[in-house]
Scaffold this active site. Structure first.
Site: not given
Ligand code: NOJ
Length: 539
Positions: A217, A276
């Site tokens: 993440d 991500e």
């Molecule tokens: C990316 C995640 O996919 C999202 O859902 C989340 O709100 C943010 N990161 C913060 O962790």
């Protein structure tokens, strides 16, 4: 325990270069215990659906103990399962059941921030400024004579400022802590050795249990400029980052991934990372997937590209060029739990569906891996009219409702039956209401219909396994009309997508090629209707 024994997926060999990974947003997949919230037992009960789809692996969104201030991306304990979703034993059971069906399992790791309920943050609040407990997070004194001004002008991605002031143990207003997301998600300090050691231990905890990888993440956010300068005009708080951004895409973050890669490389079952990473160019993205860092990263350039031949082609070319320069495969994504579902993004209604069907065949024909977000295979649209009181996304609340947020793409799956919640839950309820008109989109309704979106995904995924040309590899563009994308892959495969709305001729070299699969009715030979994709066998 690597998945090497009987009933485990095929032998590991860079499986992630070609894999199609199905994203399970646990709370919206299937509810087994009847509280209206999906859970791991629900996933296990429906695992044959995932296996029958023909994907290679599953990515689970966070299921850890969490106050759920941000759908579980506020983790209070990284080594357990939230009681809403089950127990560690349920996780072990679903992992074993997945492996038995040949499916690998990736879990979500949230290293940028913890929950404000995490024991570390609680002890940081109880401890004094300058303490070891506070040093794990980013506490700073405020500006101004009373420290009443935040330390800088950084903004939360969810709206509002990125700093919250705490009350010290003596009751006086105190320091401020950084949260690039919600206040319930305090950012960790990745310059801190204890933080690094803890996450290395968390990785090993799950790898030893047998997981096949991690989705990282906010992988571009862990390192911050220690000087914490104000965000200069022109740099956006939400990203994607521009160069010189003080809290996104800092060079130091790559050290973290090098140390993590050494950990996964020591496991024989070839566990993988997918980052991500929201950055402003494929060139910056490629830096995260250098050979000693993450294995793959989501390709958001493709997801963000409008339904336009030029834009899609540019996104494809730029990704392949940048990532292949560092030897990494591309990983194509059309949707996830953070973005408007593609049926709606591409225009909604019948046209949105036709385009989404064509996009699916395009994505699954491109070189590399791909992600399918639960419900994408059913052609679910974004739900735009959720009642305010049902909404849960912090974006909605922190922008005073100006942004609807992401609940509309997180509505539970419709399985069967004529009325909500369509067998999502045995108790007849769901944490977000499911639109009654989804009666025609249920799995049960689509399964027997050879023209349904579900049937299209199943056929495409089956062919992807059968055709040697698909998955990792290369592609070659074939000259075509302006609105048409056409490419070949060896051996013997071509994909043609008419992105325009009008019928167009197939490229002459492909005009007589036998059809393997089409996203919609094809009409006259040698032509392709608008918003349609076709897979062809070429000699
Ligand atoms: C990316 C995640 O996919 C999202 O859902 C989340 O709100 C943010 N990161 C913060 O962790």
């Amino acid at each position: 325990m690597p998945p090497a024994e009987a009933n485990s997926p095929s032998p590991a060999s860079q499986w992630w270069r070609s894999a199609v990974i199905y994203q399970i947003y646990v709370r919206s997949f299937a509810d087994a215990d009847g509280d209206g919230v999906g859970d791991l037992a629900g996933v296990r009960a429906r695992l044959s659906y995932v296996a029958d789809l023909g994907v290679d692996a599953i990515w689970f969104n966070p299921f850890y103990p969490s106050p759920q201030a941000d759908g579980g991306y506020d983790v209070a304990n990284y080594r357990d399962v939230d009681p809403r979703f089950g127990t560690l034993a349920d996780f072990d059971a679903v992992l074993a059941a997945a492996h038995a069906r040949g499916l690998r399992v990736i879990i979500d790791l949230v290293p940028n921030h913890t929950s404000s309920d995490h024991p570390w943050f609680r002890s940081a609040l109880a401890a004094a400024p300058g303490s070891r407990e506070r040093a794990r997070y980013l506490f700073r004194d405020g500006l101004g004579p009373d420290g009443a001004e935040p330390p800088n002008n950084w903004r939360s991605t969810f709206g509002g400022r990125a700093w919250t002031r705490v009350t010290e143990a003596n009751g006086a207003p105190g320091q401020w802590y950084l949260h690039l997301f919600a206040p319930e998600q305090p950012d960790l300090d990745w310059m801190n050795g204890e933080v690094r050691a803890e996450f290395e231990s968390i990785l090993r905890f799950w790898l030893d249990r047998g997981v096949d990888g991690f989705r990282i993440d906010v992988a571009h956010g862990l390192s911050k400029d220690p000087q914490m300068p104000d965000l200069a005009g022109g740099l956006r708080a939400e990203g994607p980052a521009g160069e010189g951004h003080p809290h996104w895409d800092q060079d130091e973050v790559h050290d973290v991934y090098r140390s993590w890669r050494r950990i996964t490389d020591a496991y024989a079952h070839d566990p993988t990372f997918v980052g991500e990473v929201w950055v402003d160019s494929p060139v910056r993205l490629a830096r995260y997937v250098r050979p000693d860092e993450l294995h793959t990263a989501f390709n958001f350039g493709f997801l963000l590209a409008p339904w336009d031949a030029k834009g899609l082609r540019a996104a494809i070319d730029e990704s392949i060029e940048s990532l292949s320069a560092v030897g990494a495969p591309t990983t194509w994504v059309l949707s996830n739990h953070d973005v408007t579902r593609e049926v709606t993004r591409y225009g909604g209604g019948p046209l949105g569906i036709r385009r989404a069907r064509a996009a699916a065949l395009l994505m699954l024909a491109l070189p590399g891996g791909a992600y399918v977000y639960q419900g994408e295979e059913l052609g679910l649209p974004e739900v735009l009219d959720l009642p305010d009181e049902a909404r849960q996304d912090p974006t909605f609340f922190r922008t005073g409702g100006a942004e609807l947020g992401r609940d509309g793409c997180r509505v539970p799956l419709p399985w069967s039956g004529d009325a909500p919640p369509f067998d999502f839950s045995p108790a007849g309820r769901s944490w977000l209401p499911i639109p009654p008109e989804w009666a025609s989109l249920t799995v049960a309704c689509q399964e027997p219909d050879s023209t349904s979106m579900l049937s299209l995904y199943r056929q495409a995924l089956r062919q992807r396994h059968e055709l040697a040309a698909l998955g990792d590899g290369t592609m070659t563009w074939v000259p075509s009309e302006a609105d048409v994308l056409a490419f070949t892959r060896t051996p013997g495969f071509a994909c043609v997508v008419n992105v325009g709305n009008e019928v167009a001729p197939l490229p002459p070299s492909l005009a007589a090629a036998p059809v393997l699969l089409a996203s919609g009715p094809l009409g006259s030979a040698g032509e392709i209707p608008g918003a349609t994709a076709v897979w062809l066998a070429v000699g």
